[in-house]
Design an enzyme around this catalytic site. Structure first.
Site: not given
Ligand code: BEZ
Ligand code: FE
Length: 305
Positions: A157, A193, A214, A217, A219
């Protein structure tokens, strides 16, 4: 009685909270004690294990800063965040499913005109996102503020960069829905990531051989007066990590098929610039209600100071 047996101790501690004036606080504390005692009895916890747990929690707290919340990360990887989300969003009544906010929501997203390339300076495969916000009956909602943010093609990010404050935002913006509830923008395909692994939670993930990833995606946070704020992500179908999200945040309804396109123009009629490019189409439904939009960590830290 001042001395309690193993079996009497739980009842005595629960009873010690009987005069708590706030009934909800009393209930929460008494249930916490019951669950903790049950855990100790069930596992026959040793002194060494108890000390290890205390040391782990101490270091988890010490890792926290105004912009890093290791306890929330712990809650995320233990599935507690998604469970809190689940019990609070049982009846969606046709509204879009929710998921975790995550630590990279920094707030203060700049409002940008529809069609803006929010990752113009970044390398990566180009993506056009077209979307609409409606109520649960499908009526388009105008003037909804939609914050979007996502990782770049290296899985980072913008706010994770040391020079973020000087360089400013990328892959992050706010769009206001038009009269038809629509908004659209250009960006790059986000990548999957790992969550931050340089702290105690990373040690836990590593020691237990869990993947830290993860799936890719974007947000979305949609906020409109008179409606429940919607905190969600849209996941890229086909991502290899979709079945093993380290924070258990994936829901089927939130997976979007991304189309590969070679047309010279993107849906807003403007040149694609490069080929192939990708198209994501996803609509959000929000439900009537109240509630305040989530605050980013840094804002909470300023308030607390
Ligand atoms: C996220 O940015 O999606 C995220 C990162 C770490 C923990 C939970 C969500
Ligand atoms: Fe995220």
């Amino acid at each position: 009685m001042i001395e309690f047996s193993e079996t009497e101790l739980t009842a005595a501690v629960v009873d010690s909270f009987k005069d708590t004036p706030n009934p909800r606080a009393k209930f929460l504390l008494q249930e916490l004690v019951k669950s903790l005692h049950h855990y100790v009895l069930k596992t026959e916890l040793t002194f060494e294990e108890w000390e290890l747990a205390i040391d782990f929690l101490t270091r988890t707290g010490q890792k926290c800063t105004p912009i890093r919340q290791e306890f929330i990360l712990l809650s995320d990887v233990l599935g507690v965040s998604m469970l809190v989300d689940a019990v609070n969003h049982r009846d969606r009544g046709g509204a879009t499913q929710t998921t975790v906010l995550g630590p990279f929501y920094v707030g203060e997203h700049k409002v940008m005109p529809h069609g803006t390339d929010i990752s113009a300076a970044l390398p990566g495969e180009r993506l056009f996102v077209q979307s609409r916000v409606t109520d649960v009956q499908g009526k388009p909602l105008a003037g909804v503020a939609v914050d979007v943010w996502h990782a770049d093609d290296s899985g980072h990010y913008d706010s994770q960069r040391a020079n973020y404050l000087d360089e400013g935002a990328s892959s992050r913006a706010r769009f206001m829905t038009d009269a038809d509830g629509r908004f659209f923008f250009r960006t790059i395909l986000p990548f999957s990531y790992p969550v931050p692994t340089d702290g105690p939670v990373g040690e836990l993930i590593g020691a237990t051989r869990r993947p830290a990833m993860r799936p890719a995606h974007i947000h979305f946070l949609a906020v409109a007066p008179g409606y429940e704020p919607l905190v969600t992500h849209v996941f890229m179908a086909g991502d290899p990590n979709i079945e093993c999200d380290v924070v258990f945040g994936v829901k089927h309804e939130l997976i979007a098929k991304i189309e590969k396109r070679t047309d010279a123009a993107m849906p807003d009629g403007k040149p694609a610039g490069s080929s192939p490019w990708h198209l994501m189409t996803y609509e959000f439904r929000i439900k009537p209600g109240g509630g305040t939009a989530p605050k980013p960590l840094a804002a909470k830290a300023t308030e607390a100071a």
